[in-house]
Design a protein around this motif. Structure first.
Motif, PDB file in Angstrom:
ATOM      1  N   GLY A   1       5.856  10.069   0.445  1.00 21.31           N
ATOM      2  CA  GLY A   1       4.767   9.131   0.638  1.00 21.31           C
ATOM      3  C   GLY A   1       5.011   8.211   1.801  1.00 21.31           C
ATOM      4  N   ILE A   2       4.084   7.269   1.941  1.00 24.83           N
ATOM      5  CA  ILE A   2       4.139   6.286   3.019  1.00 24.83           C
ATOM      6  C   ILE A   2       3.925   4.913   2.402  1.00 24.83           C
ATOM      7  CG2 ILE A   2       3.023   5.482   5.143  1.00 24.83           C
ATOM      8  CD1 ILE A   2       2.137   8.411   5.590  1.00 24.83           C
ATOM      9  N   LEU A   3       4.688   3.937   2.875  1.00 23.33           N
ATOM     10  CA  LEU A   3       4.649   2.566   2.356  1.00 23.33           C
ATOM     11  C   LEU A   3       4.290   1.591   3.466  1.00 23.33           C
ATOM     12  CD1 LEU A   3       5.376   0.308   0.257  1.00 23.33           C
ATOM     13  CD2 LEU A   3       7.736   0.529   1.086  1.00 23.33           C
ATOM     14  N   ASP A   4       3.386   0.662   3.149  1.00 22.23           N
ATOM     15  CA  ASP A   4       3.062  -0.473   4.018  1.00 22.23           C
ATOM     16  C   ASP A   4       3.195  -1.744   3.192  1.00 22.23           C
ATOM     17  OD1 ASP A   4       2.228   0.885   6.420  1.00 22.23           O
ATOM     18  OD2 ASP A   4       0.362   1.384   5.408  1.00 22.23           O
TER      19      ASP A   4
ATOM     20  N   SER B   1       0.847  -1.198   0.000  1.00 18.27           N
ATOM     21  CA  SER B   1       0.000   0.000   0.000  1.00 18.27           C
ATOM     22  C   SER B   1       0.879   1.244   0.000  1.00 18.27           C
ATOM     23  CB  SER B   1      -0.906   0.026   1.225  1.00 18.27           C
ATOM     24  OG  SER B   1      -1.778  -1.067   1.213  1.00 18.27           O
ATOM     25  N   PHE B   2       0.551   2.170  -0.880  1.00 14.45           N
ATOM     26  CA  PHE B   2       1.243   3.450  -0.971  1.00 14.45           C
ATOM     27  C   PHE B   2       0.249   4.569  -0.702  1.00 14.45           C
ATOM     28  CE2 PHE B   2       3.448   0.747  -4.047  1.00 14.45           C
ATOM     29  CZ  PHE B   2       4.768   0.913  -3.679  1.00 14.45           C
ATOM     30  N   LYS B   3       0.739   5.611  -0.055  1.00 14.99           N
ATOM     31  CA  LYS B   3      -0.022   6.853   0.059  1.00 14.99           C
ATOM     32  C   LYS B   3       0.915   7.941  -0.451  1.00 14.99           C
ATOM     33  CE  LYS B   3      -2.837   9.639   3.128  1.00 14.99           C
ATOM     34  NZ  LYS B   3      -3.336   9.782   4.487  1.00 14.99           N
TER      35      LYS B   3
ATOM     36  N   THR C   1      -3.579   0.319  -3.092  1.00 18.68           N
ATOM     37  CA  THR C   1      -3.121  -0.996  -2.663  1.00 18.68           C
ATOM     38  C   THR C   1      -2.989  -1.925  -3.859  1.00 18.68           C
ATOM     39  OG1 THR C   1      -4.210  -0.676  -0.530  1.00 18.68           O
ATOM     40  CG2 THR C   1      -3.624  -2.928  -1.117  1.00 18.68           C
ATOM     41  N   TYR C   2      -1.908  -2.699  -3.857  1.00 15.59           N
ATOM     42  CA  TYR C   2      -1.611  -3.663  -4.912  1.00 15.59           C
ATOM     43  C   TYR C   2      -1.361  -5.017  -4.262  1.00 15.59           C
ATOM     44  CZ  TYR C   2      -0.876   0.747  -7.282  1.00 15.59           C
ATOM     45  OH  TYR C   2      -1.048   2.013  -7.774  1.00 15.59           O
TER      46      TYR C   2
END
Length: 146
Positions: A135-138, A75-77, A111-112
């Protein structure tokens, strides 16, 4: 008489230990749980990267898929003003490409998912943009798709 008392205490302690072992190794249906037995739980997840900030023109984050996990959710924001691209590779940043895409600069989470089972090992998430990005990565791992 003391010998009999010691034997009774020994039997009671042994019975208590057996009951405790039974309670800790069986599920609520009374069936014993075996090591490496598939779980009745439909999906197990493991978060390997959580709210990781990134910025600049290129970034790389590494994560490991351990035994028992086969699927990845990324998931990226994008908190920047321009879109950025990402690639997930196996083994190294130039290894086999698993997936790639473009994340728009709309401030929403995108989300991918991997739709195919992946093997264990190290994977690399690379992000890049011609302009500065933020950005932010999960990254989460799962035992099943989604």
């Amino acid at each position: 008489m003391k010998h009999v008392q010691k034997m009774i205490v020994g039997v009671l302690v042994s019975a208590a230990v057996i009951i405790l072992i039974y309670n800790f190794t069986s599920n609520s249906e009374g069936r014993f749980v075996k090591a490496n037995e598939p779980s009745d739980t439909p999906l197990t997840t493991l978060t390997v990267i959580n709210n990781e900030d990134f910025a600049g023109t290129t970034n790389m984050h590494r994560f490991n898929i351990p035994a028992g996990f086969s699927y990845v959710k990324v998931s990226f924001k994008n908190t920047g003003s321009k879109h950025f691209t990402f690639t997930i590779n196996k083994g190294s940043t130039s290894g086999t490409a698993i997936t790639s895409g473009s994340v728009p600069a709309d401030g929403k989470e995108h989300t991918y998912y991997s739709d195919k089972s992946l093997s264990t090992g190290w994977y690399y998430v690379s992000t890049s943009s011609a302009q500065g990005m933020s950005g932010i990565l999960d990254v989460s791992l799962g035992t099943a798709v989604n």
